[in-house]
Design a protein around this motif. Sequence first.
Motif, short mmCIF file in Angstrom:
data_model
loop_
_atom_site.label_atom_id
_atom_site.label_comp_id
_atom_site.label_asym_id
_atom_site.label_seq_id
_atom_site.Cartn_x
_atom_site.Cartn_y
_atom_site.Cartn_z
N THR A 1 -4.71 7.56 5.93
CA THR A 1 -3.91 7.72 5.14
C THR A 1 -4.03 7.04 4.56
O THR A 1 -3.43 6.15 4.40
CB THR A 1 -2.67 8.52 5.54
N GLU B 1 -1.77 5.71 1.23
CA GLU B 1 -0.17 5.00 1.39
C GLU B 1 0.92 5.59 -0.07
O GLU B 1 0.58 4.82 -0.39
CB GLU B 1 0.08 4.01 1.69
N ARG C 1 0.65 -4.77 -5.33
CA ARG C 1 -0.13 -3.37 -4.09
C ARG C 1 -1.19 -2.54 -5.04
O ARG C 1 -2.01 -2.26 -3.96
CB ARG C 1 1.20 -2.42 -4.89
N ASP D 1 -4.12 -3.26 -2.98
CA ASP D 1 -4.71 -2.18 -2.59
C ASP D 1 -5.90 -0.89 -2.72
O ASP D 1 -6.76 -0.36 -2.71
CB ASP D 1 -4.12 -0.91 -2.20
#
Length: 283
Positions: A18, A20, A36, A40
């Motif tokens: 999933t 985030e 981030r 990611d």
Amino acid sequence: MLTSNGYVLDESETRMGTLEPVPASERFDRDALWTRLRRDGYLYLKGQLDPTQLLEFRRYYFESLDGANVYAAGTDPLLGLAAAGNVDRAAMRRSLFDVIVPGPEYAALCTMPAIADWFAWLLADRVHLHRRKIIRHTKPGETGIGTATQAHYDLVYLREGSDRVLSMWIPVGDCPRERGGLAYLEGSHHWVIAGERAGTLKLPAASITADLPGLANQHDARWLLADYEAGDVVVHSAHIVHAALDNADAGGTMRLSTDIRYQRAGEPIDWRWQEHWNHDDGL
């Protein structure tokens, strides 16, 4: 059962996960967002946009395709319920490329303050919105190669400019995973960046594959999904691999989404993306 281009996705915990969401504590922390994004490859921003504005545009979009047999006659265009029978593709293209894409309604959607001002804040600079913006709907039940966006990363289509372009994917209306939302291959931006630097990846503008489960197995990675709600957006780097799922909505609801691209105005800009999107523009 989730599919993409007819391929059935492996829903085991090692192959599917999933997205985030960015936590509330980081939403207004520029440094945290960049950390981030580098880690990611994406920022999943829940409730970034006003759902009311999106739904108004959703109604306008399908209303503009009246006469092309896209949405079911006698239903509210806002619902986006697919019509039975074949679409009049010539009529649809006229409405899409002559009216919707170059129109002020679409321009207003893509430059609303929660988008344009947000990018200016994140990039801490003057920003440029690429004129070539893509908007598409998908009907439930369409499957097979070419019916959903295949696995790719954006840089292969943007090589004439900066590699620091950021894309924003916007579902125009609720988009649970069975309606064919976007999926991201976890951590793929790291090996794409390494491959780009080493010159080992394909240079032509082309997708990687339609076989999403095979690609996940090849890289021992998970496809990350979400049940998107109107107002959610995903901002992603030009290096992360992503693809769309097939629309399997049991109620006949079409997915409508748009993807747009912002960058710093002072960095090199791909000249090929400075005209309105058209089905035969070669990109």
